[in-house]
Design an enzyme around this catalytic site. Structure first.
Site, PDB file in Angstrom:
ATOM      1  N   CYS A 295      -8.135 -28.635  11.966  1.00  0.00           N
ATOM      2  CA  CYS A 295      -8.984 -29.006  12.276  1.00  0.00           C
ATOM      3  C   CYS A 295      -8.543 -30.182  11.621  1.00  0.00           C
ATOM      4  CB  CYS A 295      -9.585 -28.791  11.283  1.00  0.00           C
ATOM      5  SG  CYS A 295     -10.983 -26.883  11.255  1.00  0.00           S
TER       6      CYS A 295
ATOM      7  N   CYS B 270     -13.311 -29.206   7.137  1.00  0.00           N
ATOM      8  CA  CYS B 270     -11.922 -28.259   6.567  1.00  0.00           C
ATOM      9  C   CYS B 270     -10.424 -29.182   6.850  1.00  0.00           C
ATOM     10  CB  CYS B 270     -11.756 -26.701   8.142  1.00  0.00           C
ATOM     11  SG  CYS B 270     -10.198 -25.981   7.700  1.00  0.00           S
TER      12      CYS B 270
ATOM     13  N   CYS C  90      -7.573 -28.065   7.173  1.00  0.00           N
ATOM     14  CA  CYS C  90      -6.030 -27.582   7.654  1.00  0.00           C
ATOM     15  C   CYS C  90      -5.329 -28.152   9.031  1.00  0.00           C
ATOM     16  CB  CYS C  90      -6.206 -25.962   8.196  1.00  0.00           C
ATOM     17  SG  CYS C  90      -7.268 -25.717   9.527  1.00  0.00           S
TER      18      CYS C  90
ATOM     19  N   ASP D 137       0.825  -0.947  -0.245  1.00  0.00           N
ATOM     20  CA  ASP D 137      -0.050   0.124  -0.307  1.00  0.00           C
ATOM     21  C   ASP D 137       1.355   1.377   0.376  1.00  0.00           C
ATOM     22  OD1 ASP D 137       0.909  -0.009   2.449  1.00  0.00           O
ATOM     23  OD2 ASP D 137      -1.011  -0.443   3.623  1.00  0.00           O
TER      24      ASP D 137
ATOM     25  N   ASP E  93      -8.245  -7.766   0.885  1.00  0.00           N
ATOM     26  CA  ASP E  93      -7.147  -8.163   1.347  1.00  0.00           C
ATOM     27  C   ASP E  93      -7.749  -7.029   2.550  1.00  0.00           C
ATOM     28  OD1 ASP E  93      -5.536  -5.102   3.504  1.00  0.00           O
ATOM     29  OD2 ASP E  93      -6.337  -5.054   0.837  1.00  0.00           O
TER      30      ASP E  93
ATOM     31  N   HIS F 173      -6.160 -21.454  10.525  1.00  0.00           N
ATOM     32  CA  HIS F 173      -7.447 -21.972   9.744  1.00  0.00           C
ATOM     33  C   HIS F 173      -8.078 -20.830   9.093  1.00  0.00           C
ATOM     34  CE1 HIS F 173     -11.674 -22.999  10.331  1.00  0.00           C
ATOM     35  NE2 HIS F 173     -11.806 -22.031  10.163  1.00  0.00           N
TER      36      HIS F 173
END
Length: 375
Positions: free
Chosen positions: A309, A304, A306, A92, A266, A335
Protein backbone atom coordinates in the site's frame (compact mmCIF):
# COMPACT_ATOMS: atom_id res chain seq x y z
CA UNK A 1 14.46 -22.76 30.69
CA UNK A 2 11.89 -19.97 30.74
CA UNK A 3 8.48 -20.82 32.09
CA UNK A 4 5.51 -21.37 29.84
CA UNK A 5 2.08 -20.15 30.72
CA UNK A 6 -0.86 -17.87 30.03
CA UNK A 7 -1.83 -14.64 31.76
CA UNK A 8 -5.13 -12.92 31.05
CA UNK A 9 -4.57 -9.15 31.18
CA UNK A 10 -8.08 -7.85 30.51
CA UNK A 11 -11.57 -9.00 29.62
CA UNK A 12 -14.45 -7.14 27.97
CA UNK A 13 -17.62 -9.22 27.79
CA UNK A 14 -16.28 -12.65 26.82
CA UNK A 15 -13.43 -11.15 24.75
CA UNK A 16 -10.04 -11.57 26.43
CA UNK A 17 -6.55 -10.20 25.90
CA UNK A 18 -3.44 -11.69 27.44
CA UNK A 19 0.01 -13.16 26.90
CA UNK A 20 1.21 -16.72 26.35
CA UNK A 21 4.82 -17.04 27.50
CA UNK A 22 7.24 -19.45 25.84
CA UNK A 23 11.06 -19.68 25.96
CA UNK A 24 11.13 -18.31 22.39
CA UNK A 25 9.09 -15.23 23.14
CA UNK A 26 5.69 -13.93 24.13
CA UNK A 27 2.51 -14.43 22.11
CA UNK A 28 0.06 -11.56 22.46
CA UNK A 29 -3.56 -12.70 22.46
CA UNK A 30 -5.90 -12.64 20.68
CA UNK A 31 -3.31 -14.04 18.26
CA UNK A 32 -3.58 -14.89 14.57
CA UNK A 33 -1.08 -17.53 13.44
CA UNK A 34 -0.03 -17.45 9.76
CA UNK A 35 0.23 -20.96 8.34
CA UNK A 36 3.67 -22.19 7.27
CA UNK A 37 2.53 -25.54 5.87
CA UNK A 38 5.84 -26.83 4.49
CA UNK A 39 8.15 -24.79 6.78
CA UNK A 40 7.41 -21.56 4.90
CA UNK A 41 4.63 -19.01 4.72
CA UNK A 42 4.29 -19.06 0.94
CA UNK A 43 5.71 -15.98 -0.86
CA UNK A 44 7.04 -14.49 2.41
CA UNK A 45 10.44 -14.28 4.11
CA UNK A 46 10.29 -15.10 7.85
CA UNK A 47 11.41 -11.56 8.75
CA UNK A 48 8.60 -10.18 6.57
CA UNK A 49 6.05 -12.34 8.41
CA UNK A 50 7.42 -11.00 11.68
CA UNK A 51 7.18 -7.43 10.36
CA UNK A 52 3.42 -7.88 9.89
CA UNK A 53 3.13 -8.37 13.66
CA UNK A 54 2.96 -12.16 13.87
CA UNK A 55 4.27 -13.58 17.16
CA UNK A 56 3.84 -17.26 16.23
CA UNK A 57 3.57 -19.45 13.11
CA UNK A 58 1.83 -22.76 12.50
CA UNK A 59 3.58 -25.74 10.91
CA UNK A 60 1.92 -28.87 9.51
CA UNK A 61 2.94 -32.23 10.97
CA UNK A 62 1.42 -34.19 8.08
CA UNK A 63 3.25 -32.27 5.34
CA UNK A 64 6.59 -32.12 7.16
CA UNK A 65 6.58 -35.83 8.11
CA UNK A 66 6.19 -36.71 4.41
CA UNK A 67 8.62 -34.12 3.07
CA UNK A 68 11.40 -33.48 4.06
CA UNK A 69 10.63 -35.79 7.10
CA UNK A 70 10.77 -34.91 10.79
CA UNK A 71 13.93 -36.97 11.22
CA UNK A 72 15.77 -34.89 8.61
CA UNK A 73 14.58 -31.61 10.18
CA UNK A 74 15.77 -32.86 13.58
CA UNK A 75 19.22 -33.74 12.18
CA UNK A 76 19.41 -30.23 10.72
CA UNK A 77 18.76 -28.59 14.08
CA UNK A 78 14.97 -28.51 14.39
CA UNK A 79 12.20 -26.62 12.60
CA UNK A 80 13.06 -23.14 13.95
CA UNK A 81 16.61 -23.27 12.60
CA UNK A 82 15.53 -25.09 9.42
CA UNK A 83 13.08 -22.34 8.41
CA UNK A 84 14.95 -19.42 10.04
CA UNK A 85 12.13 -18.46 12.43
CA UNK A 86 13.36 -17.99 16.00
CA UNK A 87 9.98 -17.25 17.57
CA UNK A 88 7.28 -19.68 18.74
CA UNK A 89 5.86 -22.34 16.42
CA UNK A 90 2.68 -24.36 16.92
CA UNK A 91 2.40 -27.66 15.05
CA UNK A 92 -0.90 -29.36 14.37
CA UNK A 93 -1.13 -33.10 15.00
CA UNK A 94 -1.60 -34.24 11.41
CA UNK A 95 -5.04 -35.68 12.09
CA UNK A 96 -7.04 -33.21 10.02
CA UNK A 97 -4.75 -33.48 6.97
CA UNK A 98 -4.83 -37.29 7.07
CA UNK A 99 -8.62 -37.11 6.94
CA UNK A 100 -8.79 -34.48 4.19
CA UNK A 101 -5.74 -35.04 1.95
CA UNK A 102 -4.46 -38.58 1.98
CA UNK A 103 -5.78 -41.22 -0.37
CA UNK A 104 -6.77 -44.59 1.00
CA UNK A 105 -6.79 -44.51 4.77
CA UNK A 106 -7.76 -46.93 7.50
CA UNK A 107 -8.85 -45.77 10.93
CA UNK A 108 -8.44 -48.07 13.95
CA UNK A 109 -8.10 -47.61 17.71
CA UNK A 110 -4.32 -47.65 17.24
CA UNK A 111 -4.26 -44.77 14.75
CA UNK A 112 -4.55 -44.09 11.04
CA UNK A 113 -2.68 -45.81 8.23
CA UNK A 114 -2.71 -43.85 5.00
CA UNK A 115 -1.06 -43.32 1.64
CA UNK A 116 0.92 -40.16 0.99
CA UNK A 117 -0.73 -37.70 -1.41
CA UNK A 118 2.77 -37.02 -2.78
CA UNK A 119 4.04 -40.46 -3.81
CA UNK A 120 1.57 -43.06 -2.54
CA UNK A 121 3.94 -44.37 0.14
CA UNK A 122 2.31 -45.95 3.21
CA UNK A 123 2.47 -44.29 6.63
CA UNK A 124 1.01 -44.68 10.09
CA UNK A 125 0.00 -41.85 12.40
CA UNK A 126 -0.93 -42.58 16.00
CA UNK A 127 -0.97 -40.38 19.11
CA UNK A 128 2.51 -41.68 19.97
CA UNK A 129 3.93 -41.13 16.47
CA UNK A 130 2.38 -37.64 16.25
CA UNK A 131 4.03 -36.70 19.57
CA UNK A 132 7.35 -38.13 18.33
CA UNK A 133 7.19 -36.15 15.07
CA UNK A 134 6.32 -32.91 16.88
CA UNK A 135 9.18 -33.51 19.35
CA UNK A 136 11.61 -34.01 16.44
CA UNK A 137 10.34 -30.77 14.86
CA UNK A 138 10.89 -29.00 18.19
CA UNK A 139 7.65 -26.99 18.13
CA UNK A 140 6.80 -24.87 21.17
CA UNK A 141 3.08 -25.72 21.19
CA UNK A 142 2.16 -29.31 20.35
CA UNK A 143 -1.36 -30.43 19.48
CA UNK A 144 -2.70 -33.78 20.65
CA UNK A 145 -3.68 -36.26 17.94
CA UNK A 146 -7.38 -36.31 17.14
CA UNK A 147 -9.89 -37.37 14.54
CA UNK A 148 -12.04 -34.71 12.92
CA UNK A 149 -15.10 -35.86 10.98
CA UNK A 150 -16.36 -33.51 8.27
CA UNK A 151 -19.70 -31.89 9.02
CA UNK A 152 -22.52 -32.59 8.52
CA UNK A 153 -22.20 -36.03 10.10
CA UNK A 154 -24.77 -38.01 12.07
CA UNK A 155 -24.74 -37.90 15.86
CA UNK A 156 -23.51 -41.49 16.25
CA UNK A 157 -20.53 -40.82 14.00
CA UNK A 158 -19.70 -37.59 15.89
CA UNK A 159 -20.03 -39.36 19.27
CA UNK A 160 -17.76 -42.26 18.27
CA UNK A 161 -15.22 -39.89 16.76
CA UNK A 162 -15.16 -37.59 19.80
CA UNK A 163 -14.71 -40.48 22.26
CA UNK A 164 -11.91 -41.94 20.12
CA UNK A 165 -10.27 -38.48 20.09
CA UNK A 166 -10.51 -38.33 23.91
CA UNK A 167 -8.79 -41.73 24.23
CA UNK A 168 -6.15 -40.48 21.80
CA UNK A 169 -5.83 -37.28 23.87
CA UNK A 170 -4.93 -39.35 26.95
CA UNK A 171 -2.36 -41.30 24.92
CA UNK A 172 -0.97 -38.06 23.49
CA UNK A 173 -0.57 -36.63 27.00
CA UNK A 174 1.29 -39.77 28.13
CA UNK A 175 3.52 -39.89 25.05
CA UNK A 176 4.28 -36.14 25.31
CA UNK A 177 5.78 -36.75 28.77
CA UNK A 178 7.55 -34.02 30.71
CA UNK A 179 8.99 -31.41 28.33
CA UNK A 180 9.79 -28.14 30.14
CA UNK A 181 9.47 -25.14 27.83
CA UNK A 182 6.96 -26.90 25.55
CA UNK A 183 3.17 -26.85 25.80
CA UNK A 184 0.62 -29.52 24.87
CA UNK A 185 -2.91 -28.50 23.86
CA UNK A 186 -5.96 -30.77 23.99
CA UNK A 187 -8.67 -30.53 21.32
CA UNK A 188 -12.38 -30.42 22.12
CA UNK A 189 -14.59 -32.27 19.63
CA UNK A 190 -18.30 -33.01 19.43
CA UNK A 191 -19.50 -31.35 16.25
CA UNK A 192 -22.46 -29.03 16.84
CA UNK A 193 -23.85 -31.16 19.72
CA UNK A 194 -23.68 -29.16 22.94
CA UNK A 195 -23.77 -32.18 25.26
CA UNK A 196 -20.97 -33.92 23.33
CA UNK A 197 -18.87 -30.72 23.48
CA UNK A 198 -19.42 -30.75 27.25
CA UNK A 199 -18.44 -34.42 27.56
CA UNK A 200 -15.30 -33.75 25.52
CA UNK A 201 -14.34 -30.70 27.63
CA UNK A 202 -14.71 -32.69 30.86
CA UNK A 203 -12.55 -35.52 29.49
CA UNK A 204 -9.82 -33.05 28.44
CA UNK A 205 -9.84 -31.22 31.78
CA UNK A 206 -9.49 -34.55 33.60
CA UNK A 207 -6.37 -35.33 31.53
CA UNK A 208 -4.97 -31.80 31.97
CA UNK A 209 -3.43 -29.68 29.20
CA UNK A 210 -1.51 -26.39 28.87
CA UNK A 211 -4.14 -25.02 26.49
CA UNK A 212 -7.36 -26.13 24.84
CA UNK A 213 -8.52 -26.00 21.23
CA UNK A 214 -12.03 -25.98 19.83
CA UNK A 215 -11.68 -28.44 16.98
CA UNK A 216 -14.04 -29.71 14.32
CA UNK A 217 -15.42 -26.33 13.24
CA UNK A 218 -14.86 -24.37 10.00
CA UNK A 219 -15.33 -27.69 8.18
CA UNK A 220 -18.34 -26.71 6.12
CA UNK A 221 -21.02 -25.97 8.71
CA UNK A 222 -21.33 -22.24 7.92
CA UNK A 223 -20.75 -19.17 10.07
CA UNK A 224 -24.13 -19.16 11.82
CA UNK A 225 -23.73 -22.75 13.03
CA UNK A 226 -20.10 -22.11 14.01
CA UNK A 227 -20.99 -19.04 16.07
CA UNK A 228 -23.87 -20.99 17.63
CA UNK A 229 -21.35 -23.57 18.85
CA UNK A 230 -18.87 -20.88 19.95
CA UNK A 231 -21.61 -19.29 22.08
CA UNK A 232 -21.01 -22.14 24.56
CA UNK A 233 -17.95 -24.24 23.57
CA UNK A 234 -15.13 -21.90 24.79
CA UNK A 235 -16.98 -21.39 28.12
CA UNK A 236 -16.64 -25.13 28.77
CA UNK A 237 -12.83 -24.85 28.71
CA UNK A 238 -10.64 -23.64 31.60
CA UNK A 239 -10.67 -19.88 32.11
CA UNK A 240 -6.95 -19.73 32.97
CA UNK A 241 -5.66 -21.45 29.82
CA UNK A 242 -5.46 -20.28 26.20
CA UNK A 243 -8.32 -21.25 23.90
CA UNK A 244 -7.53 -21.92 20.25
CA UNK A 245 -10.07 -22.10 17.42
CA UNK A 246 -8.50 -24.21 14.69
CA UNK A 247 -8.63 -23.25 11.02
CA UNK A 248 -10.47 -19.90 11.27
CA UNK A 249 -10.86 -17.84 9.22
CA UNK A 250 -12.27 -14.79 7.48
CA UNK A 251 -11.94 -11.41 9.23
CA UNK A 252 -15.54 -11.44 10.50
CA UNK A 253 -15.13 -15.07 11.67
CA UNK A 254 -12.08 -14.01 13.67
CA UNK A 255 -13.80 -11.04 15.29
CA UNK A 256 -16.86 -13.16 16.12
CA UNK A 257 -14.68 -15.86 17.66
CA UNK A 258 -12.78 -13.38 19.86
CA UNK A 259 -16.11 -11.89 20.96
CA UNK A 260 -17.02 -15.40 22.17
CA UNK A 261 -13.86 -15.98 24.22
CA UNK A 262 -11.30 -17.38 21.75
CA UNK A 263 -7.61 -16.42 22.14
CA UNK A 264 -5.85 -17.98 19.13
CA UNK A 265 -6.67 -18.74 15.49
CA UNK A 266 -4.92 -19.87 12.32
CA UNK A 267 -5.92 -19.98 8.67
CA UNK A 268 -4.34 -20.25 5.22
CA UNK A 269 -6.85 -17.68 3.92
CA UNK A 270 -4.74 -14.47 3.93
CA UNK A 271 -1.75 -16.12 2.25
CA UNK A 272 -3.71 -18.33 -0.16
CA UNK A 273 -5.96 -15.41 -1.13
CA UNK A 274 -2.91 -13.22 -1.78
CA UNK A 275 -1.72 -15.68 -4.40
CA UNK A 276 -5.11 -15.73 -6.15
CA UNK A 277 -5.58 -11.95 -6.25
CA UNK A 278 -8.09 -11.67 -3.41
CA UNK A 279 -7.29 -8.71 -1.16
CA UNK A 280 -8.70 -8.05 2.32
CA UNK A 281 -9.12 -4.39 3.27
CA UNK A 282 -10.94 -2.41 5.94
CA UNK A 283 -13.70 -1.88 3.38
CA UNK A 284 -14.15 -5.55 2.58
CA UNK A 285 -12.68 -7.82 -0.09
CA UNK A 286 -11.52 -6.73 -3.53
CA UNK A 287 -10.29 -8.72 -6.50
CA UNK A 288 -7.14 -7.22 -8.03
CA UNK A 289 -7.68 -9.01 -11.35
CA UNK A 290 -10.79 -6.93 -12.10
CA UNK A 291 -10.32 -4.46 -14.96
CA UNK A 292 -11.52 -1.52 -12.84
CA UNK A 293 -8.07 -1.41 -11.19
CA UNK A 294 -5.95 -1.24 -14.38
CA UNK A 295 -5.70 2.58 -14.52
CA UNK A 296 -6.09 3.25 -10.77
CA UNK A 297 -3.08 5.08 -9.25
CA UNK A 298 -4.43 4.71 -5.69
CA UNK A 299 -3.25 2.16 -3.11
CA UNK A 300 -5.29 -0.89 -2.08
CA UNK A 301 -6.03 0.77 1.26
CA UNK A 302 -5.00 4.37 1.98
CA UNK A 303 -4.85 3.74 5.73
CA UNK A 304 -2.58 0.68 5.44
CA UNK A 305 1.18 0.91 6.14
CA UNK A 306 2.23 -2.37 4.45
CA UNK A 307 4.73 -2.27 1.53
CA UNK A 308 2.03 -3.05 -1.06
CA UNK A 309 0.00 0.00 0.00
CA UNK A 310 2.86 2.44 0.66
CA UNK A 311 4.84 1.69 -2.50
CA UNK A 312 2.52 0.45 -5.23
CA UNK A 313 -0.70 1.41 -7.02
CA UNK A 314 -3.71 -0.75 -7.75
CA UNK A 315 -2.77 -0.39 -11.44
CA UNK A 316 0.68 -1.90 -10.81
CA UNK A 317 -0.68 -4.69 -8.61
CA UNK A 318 -3.29 -5.47 -11.27
CA UNK A 319 -0.55 -5.57 -13.92
CA UNK A 320 1.84 -7.90 -12.04
CA UNK A 321 -1.01 -10.23 -11.11
CA UNK A 322 -2.14 -10.42 -14.74
CA UNK A 323 1.47 -10.95 -15.88
CA UNK A 324 1.87 -13.72 -13.26
CA UNK A 325 4.88 -12.01 -11.73
CA UNK A 326 6.10 -13.44 -8.42
CA UNK A 327 6.07 -9.99 -6.78
CA UNK A 328 2.26 -10.10 -7.01
CA UNK A 329 2.05 -13.05 -4.57
CA UNK A 330 4.66 -11.41 -2.33
CA UNK A 331 2.96 -8.02 -2.05
CA UNK A 332 -0.64 -9.23 -1.83
CA UNK A 333 0.24 -11.89 0.77
CA UNK A 334 2.15 -9.30 2.82
CA UNK A 335 -0.81 -6.93 2.65
CA UNK A 336 -3.33 -9.60 3.71
CA UNK A 337 -1.19 -10.82 6.61
CA UNK A 338 -0.57 -7.21 7.69
CA UNK A 339 -4.31 -6.51 7.66
CA UNK A 340 -5.11 -9.65 9.69
CA UNK A 341 -2.49 -8.68 12.30
CA UNK A 342 -3.90 -5.15 12.37
CA UNK A 343 -7.31 -6.61 13.26
CA UNK A 344 -5.69 -8.55 16.13
CA UNK A 345 -3.84 -5.47 17.43
CA UNK A 346 -7.05 -3.44 17.22
CA UNK A 347 -8.97 -6.03 19.23
CA UNK A 348 -6.21 -6.33 21.85
CA UNK A 349 -6.23 -2.56 22.41
CA UNK A 350 -10.04 -2.36 22.43
CA UNK A 351 -10.40 -5.18 24.98
CA UNK A 352 -7.72 -3.63 27.22
CA UNK A 353 -9.58 -0.31 27.14
CA UNK A 354 -13.04 -1.83 27.60
CA UNK A 355 -14.37 -0.66 24.23
CA UNK A 356 -14.62 -3.91 22.29
CA UNK A 357 -18.29 -3.44 21.33
CA UNK A 358 -17.59 0.00 19.84
CA UNK A 359 -14.53 -1.33 17.98
CA UNK A 360 -16.57 -4.25 16.61
CA UNK A 361 -19.41 -1.96 15.45
CA UNK A 362 -16.94 0.25 13.59
CA UNK A 363 -15.20 -2.79 12.07
CA UNK A 364 -18.49 -4.07 10.60
CA UNK A 365 -19.68 -0.60 9.52
CA UNK A 366 -16.44 0.11 7.62
CA UNK A 367 -16.49 -3.30 5.91
CA UNK A 368 -20.10 -2.72 4.87
CA UNK A 369 -19.05 0.40 2.91
CA UNK A 370 -17.49 -1.78 0.22
CA UNK A 371 -14.51 -0.83 -1.90
CA UNK A 372 -13.81 2.80 -2.82
CA UNK A 373 -15.61 4.13 -5.90
CA UNK A 374 -13.86 3.38 -9.22
CA UNK A 375 -12.17 6.33 -10.90
Amino acid sequence: MAQTGFVKLAQDGKARTGVITTPRGEIRTPAFMPVGTAATVKAMLPESVRATGADILLGNTYHLMLRPTAERIDRLGGLHRFMNWDRPILTDSGGFQVMSLSGLRKLTEAGVTFKSHIDGSKHMLSPERSMEIQRLLGSDIVMCFDECPALPADRDRITQSMRLSMRWAARSREAFGDRPGHMLFGIQQGGLEQDLRGESAEALKAIGFDGYAVGGLAVGEGQEAMFGCLDYAPDMLPEDKPRYLMGVGKPDDIVGAVKRGVDMMDCVLPSRSGRTGQVFTRRGVLNIKNARHQDDPRPLDEACSCPACTGYSRAYLHHVFRAQEIISSMLLTWHNLHYFQEIMAGMRAAIAEGRFDAWEAEFHATRALGDIEPL
